[in-house]
Design an enzyme around this catalytic site. Sequence first.
Site, PDB file in Angstrom:
ATOM      1  N   HIS A 150       2.514   2.961  -8.982  1.00 43.73           N
ATOM      2  CA  HIS A 150       2.277   1.535  -9.257  1.00 43.73           C
ATOM      3  C   HIS A 150       3.458   0.951 -10.044  1.00 43.73           C
ATOM      4  O   HIS A 150       3.901  -0.164  -9.765  1.00 43.73           O
ATOM      5  CB  HIS A 150       0.983   1.328 -10.039  1.00 43.73           C
ATOM      6  CG  HIS A 150      -0.242   1.812  -9.312  1.00 43.73           C
ATOM      7  ND1 HIS A 150      -0.460   1.544  -7.978  1.00 43.73           N
ATOM      8  CD2 HIS A 150      -1.319   2.535  -9.728  1.00 43.73           C
ATOM      9  CE1 HIS A 150      -1.616   2.096  -7.608  1.00 43.73           C
ATOM     10  NE2 HIS A 150      -2.159   2.705  -8.649  1.00 43.73           N
ATOM     11  N   GLU A 173     -12.666  -4.291  -4.292  1.00 49.90           N
ATOM     12  CA  GLU A 173     -13.082  -2.902  -4.067  1.00 49.90           C
ATOM     13  C   GLU A 173     -12.322  -1.920  -4.976  1.00 49.90           C
ATOM     14  O   GLU A 173     -12.814  -0.820  -5.249  1.00 49.90           O
ATOM     15  CB  GLU A 173     -12.860  -2.515  -2.596  1.00 49.90           C
ATOM     16  CG  GLU A 173     -13.813  -3.184  -1.610  1.00 49.90           C
ATOM     17  CD  GLU A 173     -13.494  -4.635  -1.284  1.00 49.90           C
ATOM     18  OE1 GLU A 173     -12.349  -5.076  -1.562  1.00 49.90           O
ATOM     19  OE2 GLU A 173     -14.380  -5.337  -0.772  1.00 49.90           O
ATOM     20  N   ASP A 184       0.823  -1.213   0.000  1.00 52.20           N
ATOM     21  CA  ASP A 184       0.000   0.000   0.000  1.00 52.20           C
ATOM     22  C   ASP A 184       0.858   1.266   0.000  1.00 52.20           C
ATOM     23  O   ASP A 184       1.966   1.268   0.528  1.00 52.20           O
ATOM     24  CB  ASP A 184      -0.917  -0.027   1.238  1.00 52.20           C
ATOM     25  CG  ASP A 184      -2.097   0.917   1.101  1.00 52.20           C
ATOM     26  OD1 ASP A 184      -2.363   1.390  -0.020  1.00 52.20           O
ATOM     27  OD2 ASP A 184      -2.760   1.179   2.122  1.00 52.20           O
ATOM     28  N   LEU A 233       9.768 -21.429  -3.696  1.00 54.17           N
ATOM     29  CA  LEU A 233       8.906 -20.398  -3.094  1.00 54.17           C
ATOM     30  C   LEU A 233       7.607 -20.355  -3.887  1.00 54.17           C
ATOM     31  O   LEU A 233       7.634 -20.301  -5.114  1.00 54.17           O
ATOM     32  CB  LEU A 233       9.600 -19.023  -3.170  1.00 54.17           C
ATOM     33  CG  LEU A 233       8.734 -17.799  -2.834  1.00 54.17           C
ATOM     34  CD1 LEU A 233       8.378 -17.764  -1.349  1.00 54.17           C
ATOM     35  CD2 LEU A 233       9.446 -16.496  -3.217  1.00 54.17           C
ATOM     36  N   ARG A 245       0.215   7.705  -2.866  1.00 57.24           N
ATOM     37  CA  ARG A 245       0.809   8.782  -2.059  1.00 57.24           C
ATOM     38  C   ARG A 245       2.277   8.998  -2.427  1.00 57.24           C
ATOM     39  O   ARG A 245       2.766  10.116  -2.461  1.00 57.24           O
ATOM     40  CB  ARG A 245       0.669   8.444  -0.562  1.00 57.24           C
ATOM     41  CG  ARG A 245      -0.700   8.795   0.002  1.00 57.24           C
ATOM     42  CD  ARG A 245      -0.947   8.101   1.312  1.00 57.24           C
ATOM     43  NE  ARG A 245      -1.319   6.703   1.103  1.00 57.24           N
ATOM     44  CZ  ARG A 245      -1.395   5.801   2.079  1.00 57.24           C
ATOM     45  NH1 ARG A 245      -1.077   6.135   3.316  1.00 57.24           N
ATOM     46  NH2 ARG A 245      -1.774   4.578   1.812  1.00 57.24           N
TER      47      ARG A 245
END
Length: 240
Positions: free
Chosen positions: A35, A65, A18, A129, A22
């Site tokens: 991004h 969302e 997140d 992984l 900003r």
Amino acid sequence: MSNNEPRNIPRHVAVIMDGNGRWAKERGQERVYGHINGVESMRKVVGAALRHGVEYLTVYAFSTENWGRPAQEVQALMELLCKSLANETAELEKNGVRMRFIGDREALSSEVRAAIAASERATEHNDRLTLVIAVNYSSRWEIVRTVRALATEVADGKLAVDAIDAEAVSSRLLTAGIPDPDLLIRTSGEQRLSNFLLWQLSYTELYFTDVLWPDFDGEAFDRAVEAYCRRERRYGVLTK
Ligand code: IPE
Ligand code: IPE
Ligand code: MG
């Protein structure tokens, strides 16, 4: 950590990536710039997870969302996902990474679905992984579809009501076969789960950092793992 201390590396780390918007705004740029730079953080974190011997890394790339954002941003995120998968899959494959996607694929474009399927196919034999990418994911949606699946099995006479226990639920989630996360990292200072892995995070250690996702790197991941190693997990019982 000294080498003498017992290793207590989390097997499964989940990340809510997140703060991209900003980060871009701080630089006077469009959100998408954040991004794009976030993809680099993702690469560094995969490297750090491999270095630590983490077995599962689950990242929240796009929530159900997030469709509510401006169409232009949604479009840019979907294109970035396709581009990143095209660019990164070969390297991930070489490093022994297996890719798995969780989320509602039906609502994704055919391009995105094809890119996801190709990455899963190309890496399905790997086991060093497992990188789980949540795309169009929401935990309540996942739980609702699981409840429906269980109800259908009961209605069809294939499952007894008494046989529904926590394991029966876990084994029907999209994360079936994957141990619950030991550590959840959320960047950017927000302290909430935003509909991510609500069932699976029941006993997970939560780690919040103010670092914005595009600034997060291998060292920041190391700090989160170190903080995890200092925690005492009690699971409701007395350990001392
Ligand atoms: C995380 O960064 C990426 C996605 C949710 C897709 P944000 O885009 O949420 O960035 P902020 O939180 O607005 O800074
Ligand atoms: C959560 O971040 C979703 C992803 C990281 C993909 P958001 O930025 O969408 O969540 P809120 O709006 O802060 O809860
Ligand atoms: Mg955000």
